[in-house]
Write a protein that holds these residues in place. Sequence first.
Motif, PDB file in Angstrom:
ATOM      1  N   ILE A 222       0.752  -1.176   0.012  1.00 17.96           N
ATOM      2  CA  ILE A 222      -0.123   0.107  -0.037  1.00 17.96           C
ATOM      3  C   ILE A 222       0.823   1.255  -0.113  1.00 17.96           C
ATOM      4  CG2 ILE A 222      -1.923   1.170   1.063  1.00 17.96           C
ATOM      5  CD1 ILE A 222      -2.770  -1.639   0.125  1.00 17.96           C
ATOM      6  N   LEU A 223       0.701   2.133  -1.189  1.00 18.52           N
ATOM      7  CA  LEU A 223       1.515   3.069  -1.192  1.00 18.52           C
ATOM      8  C   LEU A 223       0.854   4.308  -2.172  1.00 18.52           C
ATOM      9  CD1 LEU A 223       2.383   1.805  -3.892  1.00 18.52           C
ATOM     10  CD2 LEU A 223       4.515   1.274  -2.961  1.00 18.52           C
ATOM     11  N   ALA A 233      -2.647  -0.027  -4.332  1.00 27.67           N
ATOM     12  CA  ALA A 233      -2.440  -1.328  -3.774  1.00 27.67           C
ATOM     13  C   ALA A 233      -1.549  -2.073  -4.893  1.00 27.67           C
ATOM     14  CB  ALA A 233      -3.633  -2.301  -3.439  1.00 27.67           C
ATOM     15  N   LEU A 234      -0.484  -2.539  -4.671  1.00 32.37           N
ATOM     16  CA  LEU A 234       0.364  -3.130  -5.747  1.00 32.37           C
ATOM     17  C   LEU A 234       0.766  -4.461  -5.407  1.00 32.37           C
ATOM     18  CD1 LEU A 234       3.431  -1.380  -7.657  1.00 32.37           C
ATOM     19  CD2 LEU A 234       3.667  -3.741  -6.412  1.00 32.37           C
ATOM     20  N   ARG A 235       0.703  -5.312  -6.343  1.00 30.90           N
ATOM     21  CA  ARG A 235       1.042  -6.834  -6.292  1.00 30.90           C
ATOM     22  C   ARG A 235       2.258  -7.100  -7.223  1.00 30.90           C
ATOM     23  NH1 ARG A 235      -4.172 -10.825  -5.491  1.00 30.90           N
ATOM     24  NH2 ARG A 235      -5.258  -9.752  -4.108  1.00 30.90           N
ATOM     25  N   VAL A 243      -1.393  -3.216 -10.500  1.00 32.62           N
ATOM     26  CA  VAL A 243      -1.648  -2.026  -9.711  1.00 32.62           C
ATOM     27  C   VAL A 243      -3.324  -1.778  -9.651  1.00 32.62           C
ATOM     28  CG1 VAL A 243      -1.350   0.281  -9.202  1.00 32.62           C
ATOM     29  CG2 VAL A 243       0.389  -1.186 -10.050  1.00 32.62           C
ATOM     30  N   GLU A 244      -3.827  -1.725  -8.525  1.00 32.38           N
ATOM     31  CA  GLU A 244      -5.157  -1.261  -8.104  1.00 32.38           C
ATOM     32  C   GLU A 244      -5.456  -0.005  -7.591  1.00 32.38           C
ATOM     33  OE1 GLU A 244      -8.874  -2.084  -5.115  1.00 32.38           O
ATOM     34  OE2 GLU A 244      -7.304  -3.541  -5.164  1.00 32.38           O
ATOM     35  N   VAL A 245      -6.170   1.048  -8.122  1.00 31.80           N
ATOM     36  CA  VAL A 245      -6.366   2.385  -7.675  1.00 31.80           C
ATOM     37  C   VAL A 245      -7.420   2.361  -6.665  1.00 31.80           C
ATOM     38  CG1 VAL A 245      -6.658   4.715  -8.015  1.00 31.80           C
ATOM     39  CG2 VAL A 245      -5.534   3.401  -9.680  1.00 31.80           C
ATOM     40  N   ILE A 246      -6.994   2.358  -5.248  1.00 35.32           N
ATOM     41  CA  ILE A 246      -7.868   2.501  -4.366  1.00 35.32           C
ATOM     42  C   ILE A 246      -8.662   3.918  -4.137  1.00 35.32           C
ATOM     43  CG2 ILE A 246      -8.036   2.312  -1.601  1.00 35.32           C
ATOM     44  CD1 ILE A 246      -5.430   0.767  -1.714  1.00 35.32           C
TER      45      ILE A 246
END
Length: 263
Positions: A222-223, A233-235, A243-246
């Motif tokens: 989380i960054l 949120a990056l995997r 990458v998911e934009v929260i």
Amino acid sequence: MLRGAALVCVLLALPLISEACTESPLIRDDLIVPGSMTQTKQGEPVAAWYEDLTDRYPHAALGDALEPTTLRVYGAETSANCGLSFTTDATHVFEDVAPRLIDLDGDGRNEIITVRSHQSKGAQLAIFGQGNDALNLLATTPYIGTRNRWLAPLGAADLDGDGRMEVAYIDRPHLAKTLRIWRFEKGDLEEVAAIRGLTNHRIGERDIAGGIRRCNGSPEMILASGDWSKLLALRWDGKDTSVEVIGNDTSRPAFAAAMKCPN
């Protein structure tokens, strides 16, 4: 972890010091750098913190010109009942908010992840371990290479699910804004990924935003985007990233909410 936060009743949560301990009491509120106490219920040692502030490295990335020079750990085993410590030489400080306790090699004993900075070479990630009645430096990343250049850890996890642990940090969160992932294996660190355009700290902030959350068994980092416009949120699967934009809120409350798994 907030640097400078009030210290709360650590003695109540820690095991009692053994009667065989002959050293003077070590857990003293007046010696512990406020906000630097880290505790865990898994493995040994069970607690770690910083002591002995100095002004010899006045970078002030974390809001003031004082940095600790001693790392201390406490455990319920053998000599660790009395505590073990590592004090830097005159060219180094711990430029950090708090040490991180995690078992990186699967032996049931926690390694201690820190940020150590050199007077002329800047910061490096430094990993310590308890052994032979001493606190030993196990592995380091290279120094950034220039004075007053810093890195901000995210944490450690088996990020790609291969059974080996990785440690992640943002290299120069105010300048290079590069996520670096290092694998810890056989007592050494190997860089396995570098991803630009990410950050987790603004100059002068007294804490480090985000970290690594574990939802549905998959670690996510989380960054923020490098311009602080997006919370991410990056995997990382060992090769590629997703990458998911929260959201667009990158405040500390938003980071805290993101560290919790979605319902």
